[in-house]
Design an enzyme around this catalytic site. Structure first.
Site, PDB file in Angstrom:
ATOM      1  N   GLY A 108      42.593  35.974  35.712  1.00 12.35           N
ATOM      2  CA  GLY A 108      42.610  35.607  37.091  1.00 12.35           C
ATOM      3  C   GLY A 108      43.806  35.109  37.339  1.00 12.35           C
ATOM      4  O   GLY A 108      45.039  35.274  36.393  1.00 12.35           O
ATOM      5  N   ASP A 109      44.263  34.859  38.735  1.00  9.87           N
ATOM      6  CA  ASP A 109      45.673  34.098  39.009  1.00  9.87           C
ATOM      7  C   ASP A 109      46.774  35.321  38.901  1.00  9.87           C
ATOM      8  O   ASP A 109      47.766  34.730  38.423  1.00  9.87           O
ATOM      9  CB  ASP A 109      45.846  32.901  38.234  1.00  9.87           C
ATOM     10  N   ASP A 113      59.686  38.571  38.189  1.00  8.57           N
ATOM     11  CA  ASP A 113      60.756  37.833  38.266  1.00  8.57           C
ATOM     12  C   ASP A 113      60.563  36.442  37.014  1.00  8.57           C
ATOM     13  O   ASP A 113      61.538  35.914  36.646  1.00  8.57           O
ATOM     14  CB  ASP A 113      61.032  37.094  39.720  1.00  8.57           C
ATOM     15  N   GLY A 146      41.287  30.382  43.922  1.00  7.82           N
ATOM     16  CA  GLY A 146      42.516  29.985  44.876  1.00  7.82           C
ATOM     17  C   GLY A 146      43.542  31.016  45.014  1.00  7.82           C
ATOM     18  O   GLY A 146      44.185  31.469  43.812  1.00  7.82           O
ATOM     19  N   HIS A 147      43.572  31.675  45.999  1.00  3.60           N
ATOM     20  CA  HIS A 147      44.522  32.914  46.439  1.00  3.60           C
ATOM     21  C   HIS A 147      45.541  32.364  47.024  1.00  3.60           C
ATOM     22  O   HIS A 147      45.505  31.989  48.150  1.00  3.60           O
ATOM     23  CB  HIS A 147      43.613  33.894  46.940  1.00  3.60           C
ATOM     24  N   THR A 151      33.522  33.146  34.099  1.00  2.00           N
ATOM     25  CA  THR A 151      32.956  32.734  35.289  1.00  2.00           C
ATOM     26  C   THR A 151      31.430  33.439  35.118  1.00  2.00           C
ATOM     27  O   THR A 151      31.219  34.205  34.282  1.00  2.00           O
ATOM     28  CB  THR A 151      33.691  32.919  36.563  1.00  2.00           C
ATOM     29  N   LYS A 182      46.507  38.144  43.069  1.00  2.00           N
ATOM     30  CA  LYS A 182      45.660  38.710  44.020  1.00  2.00           C
ATOM     31  C   LYS A 182      45.868  38.796  45.585  1.00  2.00           C
ATOM     32  O   LYS A 182      45.879  39.365  46.399  1.00  2.00           O
ATOM     33  CB  LYS A 182      44.150  38.794  43.662  1.00  2.00           C
ATOM     34  N   VAL A 218      58.011  40.782  43.283  1.00  2.00           N
ATOM     35  CA  VAL A 218      59.418  39.845  42.289  1.00  2.00           C
ATOM     36  C   VAL A 218      59.620  38.439  43.346  1.00  2.00           C
ATOM     37  O   VAL A 218      60.577  37.868  42.669  1.00  2.00           O
ATOM     38  CB  VAL A 218      60.745  40.658  42.557  1.00  2.00           C
ATOM     39  N   GLY A 219      58.477  37.862  43.617  1.00  2.00           N
ATOM     40  CA  GLY A 219      58.638  36.617  44.328  1.00  2.00           C
ATOM     41  C   GLY A 219      57.431  36.626  45.079  1.00  2.00           C
ATOM     42  O   GLY A 219      56.616  37.565  45.362  1.00  2.00           O
ATOM     43  N   ARG A 246      48.492  26.324  33.630  1.00  2.00           N
ATOM     44  CA  ARG A 246      48.157  27.482  33.101  1.00  2.00           C
ATOM     45  C   ARG A 246      48.791  27.804  31.570  1.00  2.00           C
ATOM     46  O   ARG A 246      49.816  27.648  31.569  1.00  2.00           O
ATOM     47  CB  ARG A 246      48.483  28.564  34.118  1.00  2.00           C
ATOM     48  N   GLN A 285      38.835  35.836  40.603  1.00  2.00           N
ATOM     49  CA  GLN A 285      38.831  35.715  39.151  1.00  2.00           C
ATOM     50  C   GLN A 285      39.739  37.150  38.802  1.00  2.00           C
ATOM     51  O   GLN A 285      40.444  37.540  39.139  1.00  2.00           O
ATOM     52  CB  GLN A 285      37.654  35.343  38.460  1.00  2.00           C
ATOM     53  N   ASN A 317      35.674  28.568  43.217  1.00  2.00           N
ATOM     54  CA  ASN A 317      36.634  28.494  42.267  1.00  2.00           C
ATOM     55  C   ASN A 317      37.724  29.088  42.343  1.00  2.00           C
ATOM     56  O   ASN A 317      38.746  28.807  41.551  1.00  2.00           O
ATOM     57  CB  ASN A 317      35.715  28.892  41.023  1.00  2.00           C
TER      58      ASN A 317
END
Ligand code: GDP
Ligand code: IMO
Ligand code: MG
Length: 418
Positions: free
Chosen positions: A12-13, A327, A40-41, A234, A16, A408-409, A299, A219, A38
């Site tokens: 996840g994270d 990065d 968080g994008h 999950t 996406k 890259v950012g 995280r 996720q 649940n």
């Protein structure tokens, strides 16, 4: 681009939301098919930052239709909070641009109470987001849940709360006030009802008109209920197959599958994480990075795990990879990729099923020289430092799918084709 599924290839994270935002230019419809708030994008447009939990990231683009499919679990009060927050920033969710499946299951306050109750035990914590996701999917599978369409009948809501209170009593948790839930959900239904529809029919009608559909995974593969590091997962199918069951779009209508991965690995919550590395975690946290978009939790961070990512490529049928946060490795002397696990003197090329075994796995690393220079301004593969190019080529080879996008950012413009 025609019909494209995008999934997270790690825990996840992976970024996406950012990649969905980039790909939405080439899509007409953006669909969430599993999970709930649940997720968080994060999407960054210039100085504006948006974090979307339930509403597909496509909502930030004008003229796109966003769909919450049948596989999603919806907390109607949280969804209205998100709709109102977007409205406050000039983004309107209308019955034309936000469609909600009549079959999507509903998250109730008692699901959150049960989730928190289980999490607050000393043993067996999963480290959930406490949004009630597990208990809501539990009710769905047990055939005791309510779906969006049931909100039209307040007596069903009342009966569900009363039944849940019996369970809460057995757990020793305080009862939920049925009248308050009925009133809140009746109110929510009044506002959401114009959006609630047969989304499966809409998606098939859209396909008939050659509209391009983008499926926004939430996720990641190792949080998948079947393929993840069970029980530290999950409660939904986060892998590509889940996009079909969660939308009613069949597999033979899917044209391509994107896997999004970070250039390293992160995980939030409990559970084994072979390549976790305290030094890399500290470095990324000191840079102000890698704090959860939903809960703000730090995280856990570690090196890229090609054993896990390669298996994710297989399970999802990933035919193109997007790699984000390159990065994040900019300052490293050495960057590492885990190419195998060692367990009890044996070399493993697959993720073991038992989390106790996975926790004992020792990563076998291949080391690469770092590039020790910023990549944030780079917009072309060949302008990347040679060492970064070598690293990315190795990632592509070890993970078993072609690299298509590099990020890259956090900004929209900090993305380019490999
Ligand atoms: P998602 O849940 O997969 O959409 O990912 P999250 O939004 O939870 O977490 C990804 C984080 O990385 C967010 O803060 C993004 O803004 C950020 N991000 C995405 N791609 C990049 C990148 O290439 N570089 C940097 N520095 N940040 C990125
Ligand atoms: P996005 O879509 C990262 C994790 C939780 C916990 C486990 C179960 O932003 O990538 P849950 O509340 O779902 O029952 O928690 O799953 N988790 C996520 N980790 N990104 C997410 O979503 C997550 N959604 C759930 O931290 O370990
Ligand atoms: Mg996230």
């Amino acid at each position: 681009m025609s019909n494209t599924i995008l999934v997270g290839a790690q825990w996840g994270d992976e970024g996406k939301g950012k990649i969905i935002d980039y790909l939405t230019h080439h899509a007409d419809v953006v669909v969430r098919t599993q999970g709930g708030n649940n997720a968080g994008h994060t999407i960054v447009h210039g100085s504006e930052k948006y974090v979307l939990s339930l509403i597909p990231s496509g909502i930030l683009h004008r003229g796109k239709v966003c769909v919450l499919g049948n596989g999603v679990v919806i907390d109607p009060v949280a969804l209205l909070g998100e709709i109102d927050a977007l409205a406050g920033r000039g983004i309107a969710c209308t019955p034309e641009n936000l469609l909600i499946s009549d079959r999507a299951h509903v998250v109730f306050p008692y699901h959150r109470v049960m989730d928190a109750f289980r999490e607050d035990r000393k043993k067996g914590r999963i480290g959930t987001t406490k949004r009630g996701i597990g208990p809501a999917y539990g009710d769905k599978i047990a055939r005791t849940g309510l779906r969006m369409i049931d909100l039209a009948k307040p007596a069903r809501v009342r009966a569900a709360v009363l039944a849940a209170n019996q369970l809460l009593k057995q757990l020793g948790a305080p009862a939920i006030k049925a009248a308050a839930v009925v009133a809140d959900y009746e109110q929510a239904w009044k506002r959401l009802q114009p959006h609630v529809t047969d989304t499966v029919g809409h998606l098939h009608a859209a396909m008939k008109k050659k509209r391009r559909i983008l499926f926004e995974g939430a996720q990641g593969t190792y949080l998948d209920i079947d393929h993840g590091t069970y029980p530290y997962v999950t409660s939904s199918s986060t892998t590509s197959g889940g996009a079909c069951t969660g939308s009613g779009v069949p597999p033979n209508k899917i044209d391509s599958i994107y896997g999004v991965m970070k250039a390293y690995t992160t995980r939030v919550g409990e559970g084994p994480f072979p390549t976790e590395n305290a030094e890399l975690s500290d470095r990324l946290h000191d840079m102000g990075r890698e704090f959860g978009a939903v809960t703000g939790r730090a995280r856990r961070c570690g090196w890229l795990d090609a054993v896990a990512t390669r298996a994710a490529v297989q399970v999802n049928g990933v035919d193109r990879l997007a790699i984000t946060n390159l990065d994040g490795l900019d300052g490293q002397e050495v960057v590492r990729i885990c190419v195998a696990y060692e367990l009890d003197g044996q070399e493993l090329q697959r993720v073991p099923a038992d989390v106790e075994d996975l926790a004992r796995c020792v990563p076998v690393y291949r080391d690469f020289p770092g590039w020790k220079t910023s990549t944030e301004e780079v917009r072309k593969f060949t302008d990347l430092p040679k060492a970064a190019q070598r690293y990315l080529k190795a990632v592509e080879k070890l993970c078993g799918a072609p690299l298509e996008l590099i990020s890259v950012g956090p900004g929209r413009h900090q993305t380019f084709h490999a």
